[in-house]
Design an enzyme around this catalytic site. Structure first.
Site, mmCIF file in Angstrom:
data_model
loop_
_atom_site.group_PDB
_atom_site.id
_atom_site.type_symbol
_atom_site.label_atom_id
_atom_site.label_comp_id
_atom_site.label_asym_id
_atom_site.label_seq_id
_atom_site.Cartn_x
_atom_site.Cartn_y
_atom_site.Cartn_z
ATOM 1 N N THR A 1 0.823 -1.211 0.000
ATOM 2 C CA THR A 1 0.000 0.000 0.000
ATOM 3 C C THR A 1 0.857 1.261 0.000
ATOM 4 O OG1 THR A 1 -0.029 -0.160 2.400
ATOM 5 C CG2 THR A 1 -1.941 -1.059 1.231
ATOM 6 N N GLY A 2 2.176 1.128 0.146
ATOM 7 C CA GLY A 2 3.062 2.290 0.226
ATOM 8 C C GLY A 2 3.423 2.828 -1.151
ATOM 9 N N VAL B 1 6.390 3.070 -2.581
ATOM 10 C CA VAL B 1 7.303 2.174 -3.306
ATOM 11 C C VAL B 1 6.600 0.867 -3.655
ATOM 12 C CG1 VAL B 1 9.450 0.859 -3.165
ATOM 13 C CG2 VAL B 1 9.365 3.172 -2.258
ATOM 14 N N ARG C 1 -3.425 -2.696 9.470
ATOM 15 C CA ARG C 1 -4.312 -1.553 9.171
ATOM 16 C C ARG C 1 -4.943 -1.670 7.796
ATOM 17 N NH1 ARG C 1 0.240 0.594 11.639
ATOM 18 N NH2 ARG C 1 1.311 0.811 9.644
ATOM 19 N N SER C 2 -4.231 -2.285 6.867
ATOM 20 C CA SER C 2 -4.720 -2.343 5.473
ATOM 21 C C SER C 2 -5.365 -3.682 5.133
ATOM 22 C CB SER C 2 -3.555 -2.129 4.504
ATOM 23 O OG SER C 2 -2.899 -0.928 4.798
ATOM 24 N N ARG D 1 21.586 -3.969 4.232
ATOM 25 C CA ARG D 1 22.477 -3.533 3.140
ATOM 26 C C ARG D 1 23.951 -3.700 3.460
ATOM 27 N NH1 ARG D 1 19.216 1.972 2.262
ATOM 28 N NH2 ARG D 1 17.468 1.168 1.047
ATOM 29 N N CYS E 1 18.067 4.960 -2.547
ATOM 30 C CA CYS E 1 17.753 5.587 -3.845
ATOM 31 C C CYS E 1 18.858 6.528 -4.344
ATOM 32 C CB CYS E 1 16.423 6.321 -3.763
ATOM 33 S SG CYS E 1 16.109 7.085 -2.171
ATOM 34 N N SER F 1 8.944 12.209 -1.984
ATOM 35 C CA SER F 1 8.431 10.832 -2.119
ATOM 36 C C SER F 1 9.440 9.831 -1.584
ATOM 37 C CB SER F 1 8.068 10.514 -3.567
ATOM 38 O OG SER F 1 9.202 10.637 -4.401
ATOM 39 N N ARG G 1 16.936 17.636 1.474
ATOM 40 C CA ARG G 1 15.547 17.407 1.044
ATOM 41 C C ARG G 1 15.018 18.695 0.438
ATOM 42 N NH1 ARG G 1 13.734 12.540 0.584
ATOM 43 N NH2 ARG G 1 14.224 12.001 2.742
ATOM 44 N N HIS H 1 15.189 12.318 -7.518
ATOM 45 C CA HIS H 1 16.313 12.901 -6.795
ATOM 46 C C HIS H 1 17.322 13.434 -7.812
ATOM 47 C CE1 HIS H 1 14.574 11.156 -3.347
ATOM 48 N NE2 HIS H 1 15.404 10.156 -3.120
HETATM 49 N N1 LIG Z 1 10.357 6.195 -1.167
HETATM 50 C C1 LIG Z 1 11.545 5.935 -1.699
HETATM 51 O O1 LIG Z 1 12.030 6.587 -2.641
HETATM 52 C C2 LIG Z 1 12.346 4.817 -1.194
HETATM 53 C C3 LIG Z 1 13.484 4.476 -1.875
HETATM 54 C C4 LIG Z 1 14.264 3.440 -1.408
HETATM 55 C C5 LIG Z 1 13.867 2.780 -0.278
HETATM 56 N N2 LIG Z 1 12.726 3.119 0.380
HETATM 57 C C6 LIG Z 1 12.334 2.336 1.543
HETATM 58 O O2 LIG Z 1 11.131 1.646 1.245
HETATM 59 C C7 LIG Z 1 10.362 1.466 2.429
HETATM 60 C C8 LIG Z 1 8.924 1.969 2.240
HETATM 61 O O3 LIG Z 1 8.952 3.290 1.770
HETATM 62 P P1 LIG Z 1 7.649 4.033 1.206
HETATM 63 O O4 LIG Z 1 8.178 5.301 0.695
HETATM 64 O O5 LIG Z 1 6.858 3.163 0.283
HETATM 65 O O6 LIG Z 1 6.801 4.270 2.561
HETATM 66 P P2 LIG Z 1 5.229 4.472 2.765
HETATM 67 O O7 LIG Z 1 4.591 5.079 1.589
HETATM 68 O O8 LIG Z 1 5.103 5.138 4.093
HETATM 69 O O9 LIG Z 1 4.654 2.967 2.898
HETATM 70 C C9 LIG Z 1 5.005 2.124 3.954
HETATM 71 C C10 LIG Z 1 4.472 0.721 3.682
HETATM 72 O O10 LIG Z 1 4.928 -0.158 4.708
HETATM 73 C C11 LIG Z 1 3.805 -0.863 5.251
HETATM 74 N N3 LIG Z 1 4.023 -1.215 6.650
HETATM 75 C C12 LIG Z 1 4.290 -0.376 7.670
HETATM 76 N N4 LIG Z 1 4.399 -1.086 8.825
HETATM 77 C C13 LIG Z 1 4.229 -2.391 8.497
HETATM 78 C C14 LIG Z 1 4.231 -3.607 9.230
HETATM 79 N N5 LIG Z 1 4.446 -3.640 10.565
HETATM 80 N N6 LIG Z 1 3.989 -4.775 8.572
HETATM 81 C C15 LIG Z 1 3.766 -4.764 7.248
HETATM 82 N N7 LIG Z 1 3.752 -3.636 6.485
HETATM 83 C C16 LIG Z 1 3.991 -2.471 7.106
HETATM 84 C C17 LIG Z 1 2.666 0.100 5.095
HETATM 85 O O11 LIG Z 1 1.444 -0.605 5.204
HETATM 86 P P3 LIG Z 1 0.107 0.150 5.742
HETATM 87 O O12 LIG Z 1 -0.415 0.951 4.587
HETATM 88 O O13 LIG Z 1 -0.790 -0.990 6.099
HETATM 89 O O14 LIG Z 1 0.508 0.984 6.916
HETATM 90 C C18 LIG Z 1 2.953 0.620 3.682
HETATM 91 O O15 LIG Z 1 2.536 -0.323 2.731
HETATM 92 C C19 LIG Z 1 11.180 2.136 3.528
HETATM 93 O O16 LIG Z 1 11.994 1.149 4.118
HETATM 94 C C20 LIG Z 1 12.033 3.129 2.767
HETATM 95 O O17 LIG Z 1 13.199 3.462 3.467
HETATM 96 C C21 LIG Z 1 11.952 4.118 -0.062
#
Ligand SMILES: NC(=O)c1ccc[n+]([C@@H]2O[C@H](COP(=O)([O-])OP(=O)(O)OC[C@H]3O[C@@H](n4cnc5c(N)ncnc54)[C@H](OP(=O)(O)O)[C@@H]3O)[C@@H](O)[C@H]2O)c1
Length: 355
Positions: A15-16, A18, A43-44, A103, A132, A162, A238, A245
């Site tokens: 749902t996030g 990424v 939650r989802s 990592r 990223c 993002s 940021r 980026h």
């Molecule tokens: N955004 C980027 O550019 C980027 C790049 C590289 C790496 N990352 C990494 O990717 C990860 C997610 O980033 P995002 O940007 O997609 O964040 P986000 O939009 O906040 O989404 C977080 C996701 O994690 C899920 N989640 C949270 N707690 C959980 C749990 N206890 N069990 C299972 N699922 C859980 C959430 O589910 P719910 O909706 O149910 O809460 C949601 O699907 C992070 O580790 C981040 O560091 C992000």
């Protein structure tokens, strides 16, 4: 991709920002999927998502949800990865993890698809997808490493919201609306308003004065490029950009390098596009990189502060959700399939052994 038996694939954090991009990229690239499991927090659970005309119910990610999974793409934060990735591996899945949890573990390969794909060979169930900012930097540094050698690298990043996730996107939108309405800008995700600002703080501060994001770029680049002693420094900032980026990169090379030759080297890397024509104001932009899988390079010029023509400066832009996260993860899954490395090394039949 070569013809292969479709796999059971799980996306954790579906749902996030990424996770949703991962699902989109899997579909776009026609990854061979027999079953797609979409997992998130409790939650989802129960929400539904339409993928390729099929309605899929989101399940809460717990150990049992990995039964029968071949490849699990994790993007739900480091705590979830630390807890659930070993449980997924114990059930036979191979995890490609997008968080910082694994990592720098020497037993875990950290891989950019066009830089060090051979490192996938020795995985024991967990593979790490880089940060990223590191992701878009290492292919261009690889080109310089191989042609003229790297002496020192200085990188300043301009990172989109993002990269923080869904809440940060909403925060920037809310602050822009508040500004237009003449109301105060509320900061929650970041320590200061991000709208109309530039925040030199990404992730927590470390004892050495760097932020964790800056230090990730330093240590991850060294591991991916197989240059443990690379002299590299970073300032991560940021900025109020939604997606992509940007990075200003200054490199001291071992041998002289002209901008013309540097452009040729960059253009020769798979997935890298050179866009560099000052006369037409043509250079990589966050807005044009968004939605694309390539890494864009421009503003290539000699750095006169380094003697003997060994200084080169340039600008690198890429979509942090796609190449910076989802696309690279799917590319790694494709490479595992192509090379017969989906299973952990110790669970694979030796090459040449009867099946
Ligand atoms: N955004 C980027 O550019 C980027 C790049 C590289 C790496 N990352 C990494 O990717 C990860 C997610 O980033 P995002 O940007 O997609 O964040 P986000 O939009 O906040 O989404 C977080 C996701 O994690 C899920 N989640 C949270 N707690 C959980 C749990 N206890 N069990 C299972 N699922 C859980 C959430 O589910 P719910 O909706 O149910 O809460 C949601 O699907 C992070 O580790 C981040 O560091 C992000």
């Amino acid at each position: 991709m070569t013809q292969t038996t479709p796999l059971t694939v799980a996306v954790v954090g579906a749902t996030g920002v990424v996770g949703q991009t991962m699902v989109r990229v899997l579909v776009e690239r026609e990854f061979p999927i027999a079953e797609l499991r979409l997992l998130a927090s409790g939650r989802s659970a129960g929400r539904t998502v339409d993928v390729r005309g099929e309605t899929i119910e989101i399940q809460e990610a717990v150990g049992d949800t990995f039964d029968g999974v071949d490849i699990a793409l994790f993007s739900a934060g480091a705590d979830t990865s630390k807890e659930l990735a070993p449980q997924a591996v114990a059930r036979g899945a191979t995890v490609i993890d997008n968080s910082a949890a694994w990592r720098m573990d020497p037993k875990v390969p950290l891989v950019v698809s066009q830089v060090n794909p051979d490192d996938l060979a020795w995985h024991e169930g967990i593979i790490a997808n880089p940060n990223c900012s590191t992701m878009q930097l290492t292919p261009v540094l690889m080109a310089l490493r191989d042609a003229v050698g790297l002496e020192r690298v200085v990188v300043d990043t301009y990172q989109s919201v993002s990269g923080t996730g869904a809440e940060a996107i909403a925060e920037l939108e809310g602050q822009i609306r508040a500004h237009v309405a003449g109301q105060p800008k509320q900061a929650g995700v970041y320590p200061h308003p991000i709208a109309f600002n530039a925040l030199p703080e990404i992730d927590v501060f470390l004892d050495n004065g760097y932020t964790k994001e800056e230090w990730k770029l330093v240590t991850e680049s060294r591991k991916i490029l197989h240059l443990p002693d690379l002299r590299i420094s970073c300032t991560a900032v940021r900025v109020p950009v939604f997606v992509s980026h940007s990075e200003a990169v200054h490199v001291e090379t071992a041998e002289p390098l002209s901008p013309e030759r540097a452009r040729e080297l960059f253009a020769g890397i798979d997935g890298v596009v050179v866009n560099d024509d000052p006369a037409t104001h043509s250079y990589p932009l966050a807005t044009t990189a968004a939605g694309r899988d390539e890494i864009f390079v421009g503003r290539v010029r000699q750095d006169p502060s380094i003697p003997d023509g060994r200084g080169i400066a340039f600008w690198v832009v890429s979509d942090n959700l796609r190449k910076g996260a989802a696309t690279n993860a799917v590319e790694l899954a494709e490479t595992l399939l192509e090379r017969g490395w989906v299973r952990a090394r110790s669970r694979r039949a030796p090459a040449g052994a009867p099946a």
